[in-house]
Design a protein around this motif. Sequence first.
Motif, PDB file in Angstrom:
ATOM      1  N   THR A   2       0.847  -1.191   0.000  1.00  9.83           N
ATOM      2  CA  THR A   2       0.000   0.000   0.000  1.00  9.83           C
ATOM      3  C   THR A   2       0.886   1.245   0.000  1.00  9.83           C
ATOM      4  OG1 THR A   2      -1.412  -1.275   1.444  1.00  9.83           O
ATOM      5  CG2 THR A   2      -1.989   1.049   1.134  1.00  9.83           C
ATOM      6  N   LYS A   3       0.569   2.149  -0.912  1.00  5.75           N
ATOM      7  CA  LYS A   3       1.375   3.362  -1.020  1.00  5.75           C
ATOM      8  C   LYS A   3       0.813   4.443  -0.105  1.00  5.75           C
ATOM      9  CE  LYS A   3       4.028   1.702  -4.357  1.00  5.75           C
ATOM     10  NZ  LYS A   3       4.732   2.035  -5.556  1.00  5.75           N
ATOM     11  N   LYS A   4       1.719   5.343   0.312  1.00 10.94           N
ATOM     12  CA  LYS A   4       1.337   6.344   1.319  1.00 10.94           C
ATOM     13  C   LYS A   4       0.552   7.522   0.756  1.00 10.94           C
ATOM     14  CE  LYS A   4       5.514   6.196   3.987  1.00 10.94           C
ATOM     15  NZ  LYS A   4       6.531   7.111   4.449  1.00 10.94           N
ATOM     16  N   GLY A   5       0.551   7.692  -0.539  1.00 10.38           N
ATOM     17  CA  GLY A   5      -0.144   8.838  -1.120  1.00 10.38           C
ATOM     18  C   GLY A   5       0.334   9.053  -2.537  1.00 10.38           C
ATOM     19  N   ASN A  28      15.768  11.339  -6.615  1.00 12.43           N
ATOM     20  CA  ASN A  28      14.650  11.391  -5.690  1.00 12.43           C
ATOM     21  C   ASN A  28      13.383  10.786  -6.314  1.00 12.43           C
ATOM     22  OD1 ASN A  28      13.443  12.155  -3.272  1.00 12.43           O
ATOM     23  ND2 ASN A  28      12.708  14.072  -4.141  1.00 12.43           N
ATOM     24  N   TYR A  29      13.185  11.032  -7.610  1.00 10.14           N
ATOM     25  CA  TYR A  29      12.036  10.442  -8.325  1.00 10.14           C
ATOM     26  C   TYR A  29      12.055   8.915  -8.162  1.00 10.14           C
ATOM     27  CZ  TYR A  29      10.878  14.658 -11.126  1.00 10.14           C
ATOM     28  OH  TYR A  29      10.486  15.895 -11.566  1.00 10.14           O
ATOM     29  N   GLN A  33       9.325   6.203  -5.570  1.00 15.09           N
ATOM     30  CA  GLN A  33       8.453   5.144  -6.095  1.00 15.09           C
ATOM     31  C   GLN A  33       8.214   4.023  -5.095  1.00 15.09           C
ATOM     32  OE1 GLN A  33       9.302   4.691 -10.717  1.00 15.09           O
ATOM     33  NE2 GLN A  33      11.134   4.413  -9.533  1.00 15.09           N
ATOM     34  N   ASP A  34       9.162   3.841  -4.174  1.00 13.87           N
ATOM     35  CA  ASP A  34       9.030   2.746  -3.211  1.00 13.87           C
ATOM     36  C   ASP A  34       7.876   2.974  -2.242  1.00 13.87           C
ATOM     37  OD1 ASP A  34      11.181   1.563  -4.384  1.00 13.87           O
ATOM     38  OD2 ASP A  34      12.644   2.385  -2.965  1.00 13.87           O
ATOM     39  N   GLU A  35       7.586   4.245  -1.964  1.00  6.72           N
ATOM     40  CA  GLU A  35       6.577   4.535  -0.951  1.00  6.72           C
ATOM     41  C   GLU A  35       5.325   5.216  -1.482  1.00  6.72           C
ATOM     42  OE1 GLU A  35       7.977   6.175   2.878  1.00  6.72           O
ATOM     43  OE2 GLU A  35       9.925   6.153   1.925  1.00  6.72           O
ATOM     44  N   GLU A  77       4.703   0.927 -12.687  1.00  7.95           N
ATOM     45  CA  GLU A  77       4.179   1.387 -11.391  1.00  7.95           C
ATOM     46  C   GLU A  77       3.836   2.859 -11.448  1.00  7.95           C
ATOM     47  OE1 GLU A  77       6.700   0.813  -7.854  1.00  7.95           O
ATOM     48  OE2 GLU A  77       7.511  -0.884  -8.962  1.00  7.95           O
ATOM     49  N   SER A  78       4.765   3.648 -11.921  1.00 10.57           N
ATOM     50  CA  SER A  78       4.587   5.096 -11.935  1.00 10.57           C
ATOM     51  C   SER A  78       4.005   5.530 -13.279  1.00 10.57           C
ATOM     52  CB  SER A  78       5.932   5.792 -11.738  1.00 10.57           C
ATOM     53  OG  SER A  78       6.506   5.359 -10.529  1.00 10.57           O
ATOM     54  N   ILE A  79       3.346   6.691 -13.253  1.00 14.16           N
ATOM     55  CA  ILE A  79       2.824   7.228 -14.509  1.00 14.16           C
ATOM     56  C   ILE A  79       3.815   8.266 -15.008  1.00 14.16           C
ATOM     57  CG2 ILE A  79       0.969   8.569 -15.558  1.00 14.16           C
ATOM     58  CD1 ILE A  79      -0.988   7.347 -13.636  1.00 14.16           C
TER      59      ILE A  79
END
Length: 329
Positions: A2-5, A28-29, A33-35, A77-79
Amino acid sequence: MTKKGRVFSGARPTGRQHLGNYLGAMRNYVALQDEYECIYCIVDIHALTTVETTQELRANTYDMALDWLAVGIRPEESIMFVQSHVPQVTELHTILSMVTPLGKLTDLPTFKEKVRQNPNNVNYGLVGYPVLMTADIALYRAGLVPVGVDQGPHIEFARETVRSFNYRFNTNVLIEPQMKVTEVPKVLGIDGVQKMSKSLDNHIELASTPEETQKRVMMMVTDPQRMRRSDPGNPDVCNVFSLHKIFSSADEVANINVECRRAGIGCVDCKKLLAKNLNAHLEPFRARREALNQNPQQVWDVLHDGAKRARELAESTMRDVRAAVGLAE
Ligand code: SF4
């Protein structure tokens, strides 16, 4: 997991990325992604406000996307997408502009700075730039925007604009974004004075060959007081040492810190070591970049797929926005 936001960040298409981009944002990008659920946007419409020719826009977009992927953005995972591929952003920009006082925009220090830089091209888009930036964030209902401390005012502007919109239309469909302040080192260029920047030609590109990288490192300005090899140096004022602290081992850093001060190591050897460590660090990035670059369509496919997912989020927000504003369906 579950991601934090949800995190949103945008960057202008500046082509092949350099060390300053890497240390200031890209690294940093990847970590975020991990969280977090991450949305990374190449803001090509923003670029139109100041570019004089758009000929390189497409190539710059591709090169930047290639570097983002090579550094470790995970598109499954990321857009990751291009701003202009989601037209809803211009619609939200227009609607938000109705709740933004013009004087507030023209009073912004960033606007005044842009006018100073481009006195012959003070266009309407330049004035509305912060509103478009707010639309970028609000459209995806991103709660967090990773920024350096100096960018605080931009996010404060976005928060106020969203608040004005929600208040004016008695709604809560848009989310006030929060800053996610990240410690980023100030990366100076090889001149050792100004921030690393492509336009100043004081940069070191991530995708350069090891030989080119070494050449650029050898050009770096060091402690200006150290004129001769026999003079003791001061690593605290040396940009080479700043990069050693990031790319070299703790032992190497400790050793340079001592040896430089008693002229036990010369700047040439010190730079050679930095170039070696920097090249070793960038080696996996370069290999991934080369592999991806074998099939450019693959990179465009990632961007188009990202835009498709981004459009779904955007349209969902815009349905709520149009209803809140009272626009007919
Ligand atoms: Fe900078 Fe290294 Fe030269 Fe010292 S020896 S001044 S740290 S380049």
